[in-house]
Motif scaffolding. Sequence first.
Motif, PDB file in Angstrom:
ATOM      1  N   GLY A 146      37.280 -32.126 -59.368  1.00  0.00           N
ATOM      2  CA  GLY A 146      36.276 -31.565 -58.467  1.00  0.00           C
ATOM      3  C   GLY A 146      35.862 -32.468 -57.339  1.00  0.00           C
ATOM      4  O   GLY A 146      34.808 -32.283 -56.724  1.00  0.00           O
ATOM      5  N   GLY A 147      36.695 -33.468 -57.023  1.00  0.00           N
ATOM      6  CA  GLY A 147      36.374 -34.395 -55.948  1.00  0.00           C
ATOM      7  C   GLY A 147      35.664 -35.637 -56.469  1.00  0.00           C
ATOM      8  O   GLY A 147      35.135 -35.653 -57.586  1.00  0.00           O
ATOM      9  N   VAL A 148      35.661 -36.675 -55.649  1.00  0.00           N
ATOM     10  CA  VAL A 148      35.064 -37.963 -56.044  1.00  0.00           C
ATOM     11  C   VAL A 148      34.047 -38.384 -54.995  1.00  0.00           C
ATOM     12  O   VAL A 148      34.338 -38.385 -53.792  1.00  0.00           O
ATOM     13  CB  VAL A 148      36.158 -39.048 -56.187  1.00  0.00           C
ATOM     14  N   ASP A 149      32.858 -38.733 -55.460  1.00  0.00           N
ATOM     15  CA  ASP A 149      31.792 -39.169 -54.554  1.00  0.00           C
ATOM     16  C   ASP A 149      31.989 -40.631 -54.170  1.00  0.00           C
ATOM     17  O   ASP A 149      32.172 -41.491 -55.043  1.00  0.00           O
ATOM     18  CB  ASP A 149      30.425 -38.991 -55.218  1.00  0.00           C
ATOM     19  N   MET A 150      31.939 -40.902 -52.878  1.00  0.00           N
ATOM     20  CA  MET A 150      32.076 -42.256 -52.357  1.00  0.00           C
ATOM     21  C   MET A 150      30.990 -42.514 -51.317  1.00  0.00           C
ATOM     22  O   MET A 150      30.585 -41.601 -50.590  1.00  0.00           O
ATOM     23  CB  MET A 150      33.447 -42.445 -51.705  1.00  0.00           C
ATOM     24  N   THR A 151      30.535 -43.756 -51.255  1.00  0.00           N
ATOM     25  CA  THR A 151      29.600 -44.179 -50.220  1.00  0.00           C
ATOM     26  C   THR A 151      30.277 -45.273 -49.402  1.00  0.00           C
ATOM     27  O   THR A 151      30.606 -46.345 -49.933  1.00  0.00           O
ATOM     28  CB  THR A 151      28.291 -44.708 -50.826  1.00  0.00           C
ATOM     29  N   LEU A 152      30.504 -45.008 -48.125  1.00  0.00           N
ATOM     30  CA  LEU A 152      31.214 -45.933 -47.242  1.00  0.00           C
ATOM     31  C   LEU A 152      30.228 -46.662 -46.342  1.00  0.00           C
ATOM     32  O   LEU A 152      29.351 -46.047 -45.722  1.00  0.00           O
ATOM     33  CB  LEU A 152      32.229 -45.173 -46.391  1.00  0.00           C
ATOM     34  N   ASP A 153      30.378 -47.974 -46.279  1.00  0.00           N
ATOM     35  CA  ASP A 153      29.514 -48.774 -45.415  1.00  0.00           C
ATOM     36  C   ASP A 153      29.839 -48.546 -43.943  1.00  0.00           C
ATOM     37  O   ASP A 153      28.954 -48.537 -43.089  1.00  0.00           O
ATOM     38  CB  ASP A 153      29.658 -50.264 -45.749  1.00  0.00           C
ATOM     39  N   LYS A 154      31.125 -48.375 -43.669  1.00  0.00           N
ATOM     40  CA  LYS A 154      31.574 -48.162 -42.290  1.00  0.00           C
ATOM     41  C   LYS A 154      32.593 -47.032 -42.255  1.00  0.00           C
ATOM     42  O   LYS A 154      33.370 -46.861 -43.186  1.00  0.00           O
ATOM     43  CB  LYS A 154      32.207 -49.432 -41.715  1.00  0.00           C
ATOM     44  N   GLY A 155      32.583 -46.308 -41.164  1.00  0.00           N
ATOM     45  CA  GLY A 155      33.590 -45.283 -40.981  1.00  0.00           C
ATOM     46  C   GLY A 155      34.872 -45.890 -40.417  1.00  0.00           C
ATOM     47  O   GLY A 155      34.854 -46.980 -39.831  1.00  0.00           O
ATOM     48  N   PHE A 156      36.008 -45.191 -40.573  1.00  0.00           N
ATOM     49  CA  PHE A 156      37.270 -45.678 -40.008  1.00  0.00           C
ATOM     50  C   PHE A 156      38.262 -44.527 -39.871  1.00  0.00           C
ATOM     51  O   PHE A 156      38.139 -43.487 -40.540  1.00  0.00           O
ATOM     52  CB  PHE A 156      37.863 -46.800 -40.860  1.00  0.00           C
ATOM     53  N   LYS A 157      39.240 -44.741 -39.004  1.00  0.00           N
ATOM     54  CA  LYS A 157      40.302 -43.765 -38.777  1.00  0.00           C
ATOM     55  C   LYS A 157      41.655 -44.465 -38.862  1.00  0.00           C
ATOM     56  O   LYS A 157      41.770 -45.646 -38.563  1.00  0.00           O
ATOM     57  CB  LYS A 157      40.158 -43.121 -37.391  1.00  0.00           C
ATOM     58  N   ASP A 158      42.655 -43.704 -39.267  1.00  0.00           N
ATOM     59  CA  ASP A 158      44.024 -44.240 -39.337  1.00  0.00           C
ATOM     60  C   ASP A 158      44.990 -43.070 -39.167  1.00  0.00           C
ATOM     61  O   ASP A 158      45.072 -42.196 -40.035  1.00  0.00           O
ATOM     62  CB  ASP A 158      44.245 -44.950 -40.669  1.00  0.00           C
ATOM     63  N   LYS A 159      45.714 -43.053 -38.067  1.00  0.00           N
ATOM     64  CA  LYS A 159      46.628 -41.944 -37.809  1.00  0.00           C
ATOM     65  C   LYS A 159      47.812 -41.938 -38.767  1.00  0.00           C
ATOM     66  O   LYS A 159      48.428 -40.898 -38.994  1.00  0.00           O
ATOM     67  CB  LYS A 159      47.121 -42.011 -36.366  1.00  0.00           C
ATOM     68  N   TYR A 160      48.133 -43.070 -39.353  1.00  0.00           N
ATOM     69  CA  TYR A 160      49.273 -43.144 -40.261  1.00  0.00           C
ATOM     70  C   TYR A 160      48.967 -42.481 -41.618  1.00  0.00           C
ATOM     71  O   TYR A 160      49.810 -41.783 -42.186  1.00  0.00           O
ATOM     72  CB  TYR A 160      49.693 -44.604 -40.481  1.00  0.00           C
ATOM     73  N   SER A 161      47.769 -42.725 -42.107  1.00  0.00           N
ATOM     74  CA  SER A 161      47.395 -42.137 -43.403  1.00  0.00           C
ATOM     75  C   SER A 161      46.643 -40.828 -43.264  1.00  0.00           C
ATOM     76  O   SER A 161      46.492 -40.083 -44.236  1.00  0.00           O
ATOM     77  CB  SER A 161      46.516 -43.126 -44.191  1.00  0.00           C
ATOM     78  N   GLY A 162      46.170 -40.559 -42.034  1.00  0.00           N
ATOM     79  CA  GLY A 162      45.377 -39.356 -41.818  1.00  0.00           C
ATOM     80  C   GLY A 162      43.906 -39.557 -42.118  1.00  0.00           C
ATOM     81  O   GLY A 162      43.142 -38.582 -42.173  1.00  0.00           O
ATOM     82  N   ALA A 163      43.467 -40.790 -42.311  1.00  0.00           N
ATOM     83  CA  ALA A 163      42.068 -41.066 -42.642  1.00  0.00           C
ATOM     84  C   ALA A 163      41.173 -40.826 -41.431  1.00  0.00           C
ATOM     85  O   ALA A 163      41.519 -41.194 -40.299  1.00  0.00           O
ATOM     86  CB  ALA A 163      41.915 -42.502 -43.118  1.00  0.00           C
ATOM     87  N   ASP A 164      40.014 -40.210 -41.664  1.00  0.00           N
ATOM     88  CA  ASP A 164      39.006 -40.003 -40.625  1.00  0.00           C
ATOM     89  C   ASP A 164      37.661 -39.889 -41.339  1.00  0.00           C
ATOM     90  O   ASP A 164      37.207 -38.799 -41.685  1.00  0.00           O
ATOM     91  CB  ASP A 164      39.298 -38.738 -39.822  1.00  0.00           C
ATOM     92  N   PHE A 165      37.021 -41.042 -41.572  1.00  0.00           N
ATOM     93  CA  PHE A 165      35.811 -41.071 -42.383  1.00  0.00           C
ATOM     94  C   PHE A 165      34.635 -41.608 -41.582  1.00  0.00           C
ATOM     95  O   PHE A 165      34.782 -42.488 -40.743  1.00  0.00           O
ATOM     96  CB  PHE A 165      36.014 -41.955 -43.620  1.00  0.00           C
ATOM     97  N   LYS A 166      33.455 -41.062 -41.895  1.00  0.00           N
ATOM     98  CA  LYS A 166      32.215 -41.563 -41.331  1.00  0.00           C
ATOM     99  C   LYS A 166      31.470 -42.347 -42.410  1.00  0.00           C
ATOM    100  O   LYS A 166      31.720 -42.179 -43.595  1.00  0.00           O
ATOM    101  CB  LYS A 166      31.352 -40.396 -40.847  1.00  0.00           C
ATOM    102  N   ALA A 167      30.569 -43.185 -41.962  1.00  0.00           N
ATOM    103  CA  ALA A 167      29.787 -43.972 -42.922  1.00  0.00           C
ATOM    104  C   ALA A 167      28.836 -43.055 -43.690  1.00  0.00           C
ATOM    105  O   ALA A 167      28.424 -42.002 -43.208  1.00  0.00           O
ATOM    106  CB  ALA A 167      29.006 -45.059 -42.185  1.00  0.00           C
ATOM    107  N   GLY A 168      28.507 -43.482 -44.912  1.00  0.00           N
ATOM    108  CA  GLY A 168      27.571 -42.702 -45.716  1.00  0.00           C
ATOM    109  C   GLY A 168      28.219 -42.099 -46.953  1.00  0.00           C
ATOM    110  O   GLY A 168      29.413 -42.274 -47.211  1.00  0.00           O
ATOM    111  N   LYS A 169      27.408 -41.359 -47.701  1.00  0.00           N
ATOM    112  CA  LYS A 169      27.882 -40.742 -48.947  1.00  0.00           C
ATOM    113  C   LYS A 169      28.627 -39.443 -48.646  1.00  0.00           C
ATOM    114  O   LYS A 169      28.177 -38.633 -47.834  1.00  0.00           O
ATOM    115  CB  LYS A 169      26.694 -40.468 -49.870  1.00  0.00           C
ATOM    116  N   GLN A 170      29.733 -39.255 -49.333  1.00  0.00           N
ATOM    117  CA  GLN A 170      30.556 -38.060 -49.141  1.00  0.00           C
ATOM    118  C   GLN A 170      31.439 -37.830 -50.354  1.00  0.00           C
ATOM    119  O   GLN A 170      31.654 -38.747 -51.158  1.00  0.00           O
ATOM    120  CB  GLN A 170      31.421 -38.195 -47.889  1.00  0.00           C
ATOM    121  N   THR A 171      31.902 -36.600 -50.495  1.00  0.00           N
ATOM    122  CA  THR A 171      32.786 -36.236 -51.597  1.00  0.00           C
ATOM    123  C   THR A 171      34.196 -36.072 -51.060  1.00  0.00           C
ATOM    124  O   THR A 171      34.432 -35.248 -50.162  1.00  0.00           O
ATOM    125  CB  THR A 171      32.321 -34.930 -52.266  1.00  0.00           C
TER     126      THR A 171
END
Length: 430
Positions: free
Chosen positions: A278-303
């Motif tokens: 059902g997804g995993v809750d994570m809290t990120l200190d900083k957001g980051f993007k990576d076109k190679y992995s497809g990552a596009d995250f903002k800082a804060g708590k998210q599932t």
Amino acid sequence: MNDWPDGWSDDNRSNGGNRYGRGSAGAQPESARVMRQVRRGPATPAPGPTAPPYGGVPPQPTYDDGYDDGYDSGYNTGQVYGGGRGGFVPNDNDPDADYQDYRPRPNWRRRIKWIAITLVTLFVVVSVTTYFWADSKLHRDVDLSKVIDRPDAGEGTNYLIVGSDSRAGMSAEEKKKLHTGSADGKRTDSMMILHTGDNGSTLISLPRDSDVEIPTFVGSDSGKTYKGSGRHVKLNAAYAEDGPELLVRTIEYNTGLRIDHYVEIGFAGFANIVDAVGGVDMTLDKGFKDKYSGADFKAGKQTLNGEQALAFVRTRHAFAASDLERTKNQQKFLAALAHQVATPSTVLNPFKLYPTMSAGLDSLTVDKDMSLWDLADMFWAMKGVTGGDGKSMNMPISGSSGGNLVWDKAKVKTLVNELKNDEKVTVSGN
């Protein structure tokens, strides 16, 4: 004076006369005597019946005192007291009440006993069935007996946990969605050694760019011996060259630590586990993007769903520390995933637990000697370490050479000795 009737004598009495009474041997009974009946009411009793023929039972009169109390002596019919639904129950408080509508009290102790037996039996059946179902899903494809010149076994157990970029069974659409690319063969995106023992557990990440020497080895498929030439490569190249067996051989040769069990999971399997839970809750200190992995995250708590989780653990180009930062994120995510899987909402919900187990077991490749008990030991140890009950670290690094990360040999030697002796780890990593 003779009291006997005329014509009778003592001889008649002693020689079988027809007088009836005690000791009488006559063939015919005397007329039945009718006892005088006593009535409680004013009614006059009917005349008594005459004696019945020989062998009959005289009919008994009924007594009607004007009350219909339902009493029946049962004399004529041979009725046995105690019949009926409840049976005869004495009542000291009411002597006239010979019967009660009696029903036995339920035996709760016996009922509870049988309920307990039923539940225990059901639990055993479900547990045994689940065990064999889960055991059949493991892919035991890695043969560690092919690994040569192995170090001596130490105290505790060492698991090599590998996350590969295997795309086996993935469609073109799935590869595009998960940003895996379409490269041939398999490589390792993550490698960790998990040590379990009496003095706590230790999780050590091995950067894929670690500089290692390829030793003499026997090909896993060909059976041919390939002599070592002192050739240095990145650690993930050993896996790409000859699979899990050469990877184990290379790690053992460069560390001196014996690997007891091997566990590998591919891209698709990793994403499926995250989605199943059902997804995993994570809290990120900083957001980051990576076109190679497809990552596009903002800082804060998210599932994170399966696609996002895979991008998170694969990202390295977005960080200055590259692979070292990626290994830290991998450990953080494993901590969150283990916590999510072990929550009561997952463990106690069969509609969530079994899909999660199925997704995980279907996607795992393990060594031939790996049992479900070993797998459970590995999972709970990892959960404990990532939850703060143990130590997690990177392999100590002293620098780099030609783009490869060079291990700190002195620290590595101390670390390996502590693991072999199942001692508390004092070495710190990067």
